[in-house]
Design a protein around this motif. Structure first.
Motif, PDB file in Angstrom:
ATOM      1  N   PRO A 102       0.817  -1.213   0.000  1.00 11.31           N
ATOM      2  CA  PRO A 102       0.000   0.000   0.000  1.00 11.31           C
ATOM      3  C   PRO A 102       0.855   1.270   0.000  1.00 11.31           C
ATOM      4  CG  PRO A 102      -0.147  -1.084   2.133  1.00 11.31           C
ATOM      5  CD  PRO A 102       0.589  -2.012   1.207  1.00 11.31           C
ATOM      6  N   PHE A 103       2.045   1.199   0.594  1.00 13.99           N
ATOM      7  CA  PHE A 103       2.959   2.346   0.595  1.00 13.99           C
ATOM      8  C   PHE A 103       3.332   2.721  -0.837  1.00 13.99           C
ATOM      9  CE2 PHE A 103       7.417   3.867   0.618  1.00 13.99           C
ATOM     10  CZ  PHE A 103       7.249   5.039   1.331  1.00 13.99           C
ATOM     11  N   SER A 104       3.650   1.727  -1.669  1.00 20.02           N
ATOM     12  CA  SER A 104       4.048   2.013  -3.052  1.00 20.02           C
ATOM     13  C   SER A 104       2.907   2.643  -3.838  1.00 20.02           C
ATOM     14  CB  SER A 104       4.557   0.750  -3.752  1.00 20.02           C
ATOM     15  OG  SER A 104       3.507  -0.168  -3.992  1.00 20.02           O
ATOM     16  N   LEU A 105       1.678   2.205  -3.569  1.00 17.65           N
ATOM     17  CA  LEU A 105       0.518   2.792  -4.254  1.00 17.65           C
ATOM     18  C   LEU A 105       0.332   4.250  -3.850  1.00 17.65           C
ATOM     19  CD1 LEU A 105      -1.977  -0.202  -4.020  1.00 17.65           C
ATOM     20  CD2 LEU A 105      -0.607   0.516  -6.000  1.00 17.65           C
ATOM     21  N   GLN A 106       0.532   4.542  -2.560  1.00 16.94           N
ATOM     22  CA  GLN A 106       0.437   5.921  -2.089  1.00 16.94           C
ATOM     23  C   GLN A 106       1.512   6.791  -2.731  1.00 16.94           C
ATOM     24  OE1 GLN A 106       2.059   6.907   1.751  1.00 16.94           O
ATOM     25  NE2 GLN A 106       0.269   8.174   2.231  1.00 16.94           N
ATOM     26  N   VAL A 107       2.744   6.291  -2.760  1.00 18.79           N
ATOM     27  CA  VAL A 107       3.845   7.057  -3.351  1.00 18.79           C
ATOM     28  C   VAL A 107       3.570   7.332  -4.821  1.00 18.79           C
ATOM     29  CG1 VAL A 107       6.314   7.005  -3.927  1.00 18.79           C
ATOM     30  CG2 VAL A 107       5.551   6.242  -1.673  1.00 18.79           C
ATOM     31  N   ALA A 108       2.919   6.377  -5.498  1.00 17.49           N
ATOM     32  CA  ALA A 108       2.599   6.537  -6.920  1.00 17.49           C
ATOM     33  C   ALA A 108       1.428   7.496  -7.151  1.00 17.49           C
ATOM     34  CB  ALA A 108       2.287   5.188  -7.549  1.00 17.49           C
ATOM     35  N   GLY A 109       0.763   7.925  -6.078  1.00 18.63           N
ATOM     36  CA  GLY A 109      -0.318   8.892  -6.222  1.00 18.63           C
ATOM     37  C   GLY A 109      -1.723   8.345  -6.082  1.00 18.63           C
ATOM     38  N   ALA A 110      -1.863   7.046  -5.769  1.00 15.05           N
ATOM     39  CA  ALA A 110      -3.202   6.480  -5.559  1.00 15.05           C
ATOM     40  C   ALA A 110      -3.799   7.055  -4.280  1.00 15.05           C
ATOM     41  CB  ALA A 110      -3.136   4.964  -5.475  1.00 15.05           C
ATOM     42  N   LYS A 111      -5.062   7.433  -4.354  1.00 19.15           N
ATOM     43  CA  LYS A 111      -5.778   7.975  -3.193  1.00 19.15           C
ATOM     44  C   LYS A 111      -6.756   6.953  -2.616  1.00 19.15           C
ATOM     45  CE  LYS A 111      -4.014  12.083  -3.816  1.00 19.15           C
ATOM     46  NZ  LYS A 111      -2.658  12.145  -3.374  1.00 19.15           N
ATOM     47  N   ALA A 112      -7.301   6.108  -3.490  1.00 22.58           N
ATOM     48  CA  ALA A 112      -8.291   5.124  -3.050  1.00 22.58           C
ATOM     49  C   ALA A 112      -8.242   3.892  -3.937  1.00 22.58           C
ATOM     50  CB  ALA A 112      -9.695   5.726  -3.082  1.00 22.58           C
ATOM     51  N   ILE A 113      -8.627   2.775  -3.336  1.00 27.01           N
ATOM     52  CA  ILE A 113      -8.815   1.520  -4.056  1.00 27.01           C
ATOM     53  C   ILE A 113     -10.265   1.125  -3.821  1.00 27.01           C
ATOM     54  CG2 ILE A 113      -8.113  -0.894  -4.299  1.00 27.01           C
ATOM     55  CD1 ILE A 113      -5.527  -0.040  -2.706  1.00 27.01           C
ATOM     56  N   VAL A 114     -10.935   0.707  -4.865  1.00 23.63           N
ATOM     57  CA  VAL A 114     -12.306   0.214  -4.749  1.00 23.63           C
ATOM     58  C   VAL A 114     -12.279  -1.210  -5.280  1.00 23.63           C
ATOM     59  CG1 VAL A 114     -14.710   0.520  -5.436  1.00 23.63           C
ATOM     60  CG2 VAL A 114     -13.249   2.530  -5.085  1.00 23.63           C
ATOM     61  N   ALA A 115     -12.467  -2.175  -4.379  1.00 24.11           N
ATOM     62  CA  ALA A 115     -12.397  -3.591  -4.749  1.00 24.11           C
ATOM     63  C   ALA A 115     -13.592  -4.333  -4.165  1.00 24.11           C
ATOM     64  CB  ALA A 115     -11.099  -4.206  -4.239  1.00 24.11           C
ATOM     65  N   GLU A 116     -13.864  -5.499  -4.725  1.00 20.82           N
ATOM     66  CA  GLU A 116     -14.949  -6.318  -4.194  1.00 20.82           C
ATOM     67  C   GLU A 116     -14.593  -6.862  -2.817  1.00 20.82           C
ATOM     68  OE1 GLU A 116     -16.994  -8.986  -7.163  1.00 20.82           O
ATOM     69  OE2 GLU A 116     -15.367  -8.165  -8.413  1.00 20.82           O
ATOM     70  N   SER A 117     -13.316  -7.181  -2.610  1.00 21.28           N
ATOM     71  CA  SER A 117     -12.839  -7.625  -1.303  1.00 21.28           C
ATOM     72  C   SER A 117     -11.322  -7.497  -1.271  1.00 21.28           C
ATOM     73  CB  SER A 117     -13.252  -9.082  -1.032  1.00 21.28           C
ATOM     74  OG  SER A 117     -12.621  -9.951  -1.954  1.00 21.28           O
ATOM     75  N   TYR A 118     -10.776  -7.590  -0.052  1.00 25.30           N
ATOM     76  CA  TYR A 118      -9.333  -7.452   0.169  1.00 25.30           C
ATOM     77  C   TYR A 118      -8.807  -8.618   0.985  1.00 25.30           C
ATOM     78  CZ  TYR A 118      -9.987  -2.548  -1.076  1.00 25.30           C
ATOM     79  OH  TYR A 118     -10.290  -1.401  -1.741  1.00 25.30           O
TER      80      TYR A 118
END
Length: 187
Positions: free
Chosen positions: A91-107
């Motif tokens: 999740p850290f790498s996604l934040q660094v890349a600029g992702a603000k939110a993930i919308v998934a069916e499940s995690y």
């Protein structure tokens, strides 16, 4: 507090694991050196096989070659996002890349907890398979207060599962920052 998250969609399939989110060979960078931290963004989602990603128009990468941040700030995925190892780097790498939110069916449970505990990315859940209707590049708008996601490109709106305190924890910077802010930690 801003309760609107807006940006372009990046659509993925099911069972996207932490090795696909940040491949193991990229776990060597320092988490405290700003120049090396940028590399986590550069390689975010670089391990996703194109056949599983289900991306239109030539299987666009999450982060363009030569860049450290993505033009996509909302990730749309199928079920079991973040399965695999328990690495917080995902999740850290996604934040660094600029992702603000993930919308998934499940995690995967540990990935979800890492998103929240570290204050990295907001992990929304949806009962609908949005990765079957939303296209990479669609302009999306998440209304946190009303738990909806609008696809502005397709003019459709969907309901999201409520976050509870998750939004406030992520926005505070993680579980410890939230506890400190809310005076929940003993002295």
């Amino acid at each position: 507090m801003d309760s609107i998250i807006q940006g372009k969609a990046y659509v993925l399939g099911k069972n996207i694991d932490t090795d696909q989110i940040i491949p193991a060979e990229h776990l060597v960078y320092s988490l405290s050196d700003p120049e090396e931290v940028k590399l986590y963004g550069k390689y975010a989602l670089s391990g996703v096989p194109t056949a599983e990603a289900g991306l239109p128009e030539g299987n666009r990468p999450f982060v363009e070659d030569g860049k450290f941040e993505s033009e996509y700030s909302i990730i749309i995925a199928g079920p079991n996002f973040g399965c695999g190892s328990s690495r917080e780097h995902a999740p850290f790498s996604l934040q660094v890349a600029g992702a603000k939110a993930i919308v998934a069916e499940s995690y995967a449970r540990i990935f979800y907890r890492n998103c929240v505990d570290g204050g990295f990315v907001i992990p929304y859940e949806t009962a609908e398979a949005l990765n079957k209707t939303v296209l990479t590049g669609d302009e999306l708008k998440i209304d946190v207060e009303n738990n909806t996601i609008a696809n502005l490109t397709q003019e459709k709106t969907y309901t999201l599962k409520p976050l509870g305190d998750v939004y406030n924890i992520v926005m505070a910077g993680g579980i410890f920052a939230y506890a400190k802010k809310e005076n929940l930690m003993g002295s």
